[in-house]
Motif scaffolding. Structure first.
Motif, mmCIF file in Angstrom:
data_model
loop_
_atom_site.group_PDB
_atom_site.id
_atom_site.type_symbol
_atom_site.label_atom_id
_atom_site.label_comp_id
_atom_site.label_asym_id
_atom_site.label_seq_id
_atom_site.Cartn_x
_atom_site.Cartn_y
_atom_site.Cartn_z
ATOM 1 N N GLN A 9 0.854 -1.318 0.003
ATOM 2 C CA GLN A 9 -0.016 0.065 0.070
ATOM 3 C C GLN A 9 0.853 1.180 0.119
ATOM 4 O O GLN A 9 1.724 1.275 0.900
ATOM 5 C CB GLN A 9 -0.985 0.044 1.160
ATOM 6 N N ASP A 10 0.597 2.183 -1.103
ATOM 7 C CA ASP A 10 1.344 3.491 -0.990
ATOM 8 C C ASP A 10 0.970 4.150 0.285
ATOM 9 O O ASP A 10 -0.056 4.097 0.917
ATOM 10 C CB ASP A 10 0.941 4.281 -2.250
ATOM 11 N N ILE A 11 2.075 4.862 0.871
ATOM 12 C CA ILE A 11 1.855 5.729 1.916
ATOM 13 C C ILE A 11 1.841 7.147 1.569
ATOM 14 O O ILE A 11 2.887 7.371 0.647
ATOM 15 C CB ILE A 11 2.684 5.228 3.187
ATOM 16 N N TYR A 12 1.346 8.041 2.349
ATOM 17 C CA TYR A 12 1.117 9.422 1.849
ATOM 18 C C TYR A 12 1.281 10.272 3.281
ATOM 19 O O TYR A 12 0.713 9.879 4.292
ATOM 20 C CB TYR A 12 -0.172 9.729 1.207
ATOM 21 N N CYS A 13 1.966 11.566 3.072
ATOM 22 C CA CYS A 13 1.934 12.342 4.355
ATOM 23 C C CYS A 13 0.546 12.651 4.714
ATOM 24 O O CYS A 13 -0.480 13.011 3.856
ATOM 25 C CB CYS A 13 2.775 13.676 3.972
#
Length: 121
Positions: free
Chosen positions: A69-73
């Motif tokens: 899963q991509d992670i984002y700020c």
């Protein structure tokens, strides 16, 4: 959706979002520096805060097939890396539940920008 609580980390070696300086992790959470991402060098971490995760995605990586899963700020929504949800190869299972932050997208708030430092971590 309600207010998202932001965690502030204390100590030396706090790594943060390059754009908005939201805290992500401490240097002591680094498990390996031997990773590469879309933007170059990356680090494997055991703990991270102040991120949101995207949808699970099955990807073929250099070490085999993984669900990530991509992670984002959490604050500015910028992509900063990914988390390993599942590894299909038995020797890659140690990555499950861990995180990758891309060096180009993070900042060491106790020093100059990481990408400009030869001893960044």
């Amino acid at each position: 959706m309600g207010y998202m609580h932001q965690t502030f980390l204390d100590g030396k070696g706090v790594f943060a979002c390059r754009d908005c300086h939201t805290h992500f992790t401490l240097r002591k959470s680094i498990e390996s520096r031997q990773y590469s991402g879309q933007y170059g060098r990356a680090v494997l971490l055991s703990e991270i805060v102040n991120v949101r995760v995207g949808e699970p995605d099955k990807r073929s990586m250099t070490t085999g097939m993984h669900i990530v899963q991509d992670i984002y700020c959490m604050r500015c929504n910028k992509y900063v890396g990914w988390t390993y949800v599942r590894a299909f190869e038995p020797e890659q299972k140690f990555k499950e539940g861990k995180f990758i932050l891309e060096r180009e997208l993070i900042y060491d708030i106790s020093r100059e920008c990481i990408r400009d430092s030869s001893d960044w971590i």
